[in-house]
Design a protein around this motif. Structure first.
Motif, PDB file in Angstrom:
ATOM      1  N   ILE A   1       4.571  86.248  46.479  1.00  0.00           N
ATOM      2  CA  ILE A   1       5.636  87.239  46.657  1.00  0.00           C
ATOM      3  C   ILE A   1       5.148  88.412  47.500  1.00  0.00           C
ATOM      4  O   ILE A   1       5.844  88.883  48.407  1.00  0.00           O
ATOM      5  N   LEU A   2       3.949  88.893  47.217  1.00  0.00           N
ATOM      6  CA  LEU A   2       3.400  90.005  47.989  1.00  0.00           C
ATOM      7  C   LEU A   2       3.201  89.617  49.448  1.00  0.00           C
ATOM      8  O   LEU A   2       3.490  90.402  50.358  1.00  0.00           O
ATOM      9  N   ALA A   3       2.703  88.408  49.679  1.00  0.00           N
ATOM     10  CA  ALA A   3       2.416  87.978  51.039  1.00  0.00           C
ATOM     11  C   ALA A   3       3.692  87.775  51.857  1.00  0.00           C
ATOM     12  O   ALA A   3       3.696  87.988  53.074  1.00  0.00           O
ATOM     13  N   SER A   4       4.769  87.351  51.200  1.00  0.00           N
ATOM     14  CA  SER A   4       6.004  87.063  51.922  1.00  0.00           C
ATOM     15  C   SER A   4       6.935  88.267  52.019  1.00  0.00           C
ATOM     16  O   SER A   4       7.982  88.194  52.667  1.00  0.00           O
ATOM     17  N   TYR A   5       6.548  89.371  51.392  1.00  0.00           N
ATOM     18  CA  TYR A   5       7.409  90.564  51.402  1.00  0.00           C
ATOM     19  C   TYR A   5       7.587  91.082  52.826  1.00  0.00           C
ATOM     20  O   TYR A   5       6.632  91.228  53.589  1.00  0.00           O
ATOM     21  N   ASP A   6       8.816  91.392  53.186  1.00  0.00           N
ATOM     22  CA  ASP A   6       9.142  91.921  54.510  1.00  0.00           C
ATOM     23  C   ASP A   6       9.961  93.193  54.328  1.00  0.00           C
ATOM     24  O   ASP A   6      11.153  93.142  54.044  1.00  0.00           O
ATOM     25  N   GLY A   7       9.300  94.329  54.489  1.00  0.00           N
ATOM     26  CA  GLY A   7       9.976  95.605  54.289  1.00  0.00           C
ATOM     27  C   GLY A   7      11.068  95.875  55.296  1.00  0.00           C
ATOM     28  O   GLY A   7      12.024  96.599  55.007  1.00  0.00           O
ATOM     29  N   ASP A   8      10.957  95.287  56.506  1.00  0.00           N
ATOM     30  CA  ASP A   8      11.980  95.519  57.520  1.00  0.00           C
ATOM     31  C   ASP A   8      13.309  94.887  57.124  1.00  0.00           C
ATOM     32  O   ASP A   8      14.386  95.429  57.403  1.00  0.00           O
ATOM     33  N   SER A   9      13.249  93.707  56.496  1.00  0.00           N
ATOM     34  CA  SER A   9      14.483  93.031  56.107  1.00  0.00           C
ATOM     35  C   SER A   9      14.975  93.476  54.731  1.00  0.00           C
ATOM     36  O   SER A   9      16.104  93.171  54.356  1.00  0.00           O
TER      37      SER A   9
END
Length: 280
Positions: free
Chosen positions: A222-230
């Motif tokens: 989950i941490l690795a796939s997190y995308d703050g832009d989206s």
């Protein structure tokens, strides 16, 4: 309850920047949230009131209050001040119980967290991690989630003794039995670690409401796939808490996620990535 913010400390010849998010949820089954958190530089912590014990919510809130009273905001603390806050928290939580209380009548709480400290002229700035109970502190380097704290629990003692495996511990009937807690005894023995604060670091602090629902590999994914832009309105803490709730949310769940950078104030900021960049 949720928060996300950032702060910066200008220090002699350097600066420290912190970007952090936090969220606590009562879960799907509990009626009272006995978790509390503090997310305010220089200290970040999670306290999980002992389930089934008297005033677990008050016990965890008491720890937060004591730390707020002992640790000045927006300035490096010291290892001595952090230890004093831990011991004073123990005294304050013990004061919640009557002299003749015992067993589940005794108020108590776990305590896990990190503090940005000045360890002295010869040592410099460090992260000081601390733990009492089975809430956890993890380090995260963008690829690997590593548990820094060691659970003070009956099953962890069995694992250490070679009696059961880590996988067996996750399903053991005594997995909720902790062997140390703030307020349980007249004095408290906290585990502490000092990590040099130079460069970039990221930490995950959580109650067992997260780790009972999600394994370390799932959390790391989950941490690795997190995308703050989206996901501009949802922090890493939000995403992790939501994942635990989707898995069942059988307990209160609390997450504090912290990114830090210690470097020269004149350095170019354009190289920053991840949640730090999103919060500017």
């Amino acid at each position: 309850m949720a928060s996300q913010s950032e702060s910066e400390l200008v220090l002699p010849a350097t600066r420290a920047r912190f970007v952090f998010s936090a969220r606590s949820d009562v879960g799907r089954e509990r009626k009272v949230n006995e978790d509390s958190f503090l997310a305010q530089a220089p200290v970040f912590l999670v306290a999980d009131g002992m389930g089934g014990h008297a005033q677990g919510d008050v016990a965890s809130q008491t720890v937060v209050r004591v730390f707020e009273e002992h640790i000045a905001c927006d300035a490096p603390s010291t290892p001595e001040r952090v230890l004093d806050a831990i011991h004073s928290s123990n005294d304050a939580v013990r004061d919640l119980s009557a002299v003749d209380d015992y067993g589940t009548a005794v108020s108590g709480t776990t305590l896990s967290g990190i503090a940005f400290v000045d360890a002295g002229d010869d040592v410099g700035f460090h992260w000081m991690a601390f733990n009492v109970g089975d809430s956890r502190v993890y380090t995260w380097d963008g690829h690997t989630l590593a548990q820094l704290s060691v659970d003070h629990s009956a099953v962890q003692e069995m694992v250490d003794a070679g009696l059961i495996s880590n996988d067996e511990a996750e399903q053991h009937p005594e997995r909720n039995v902790i062997t140390r807690a703030i307020g349980a005894d007249e004095s408290v023995d906290a585990d502490v670690w000092l990590l040099p604060a130079s460069g970039r670091h990221a930490f995950l602090i959580c109650s067992d409401g997260l780790t009972k629902e999600l394994g370390a590999a799932e959390i790391a994914k989950i941490l690795a796939s997190y995308d703050g832009d989206s996901l501009p309105s949802r922090s890493r803490a939000d995403v992790l808490v939501d994942a635990a709730l989707a898995r069942g949310g059988h307990d209160n769940v609390t997450v504090v996620y912290v990114e830090s950078e210690l470097g020269n104030p004149e350095q170019d900021d354009t190289a920053d990535t991840g949640e730090a960049a999103r919060h500017r």
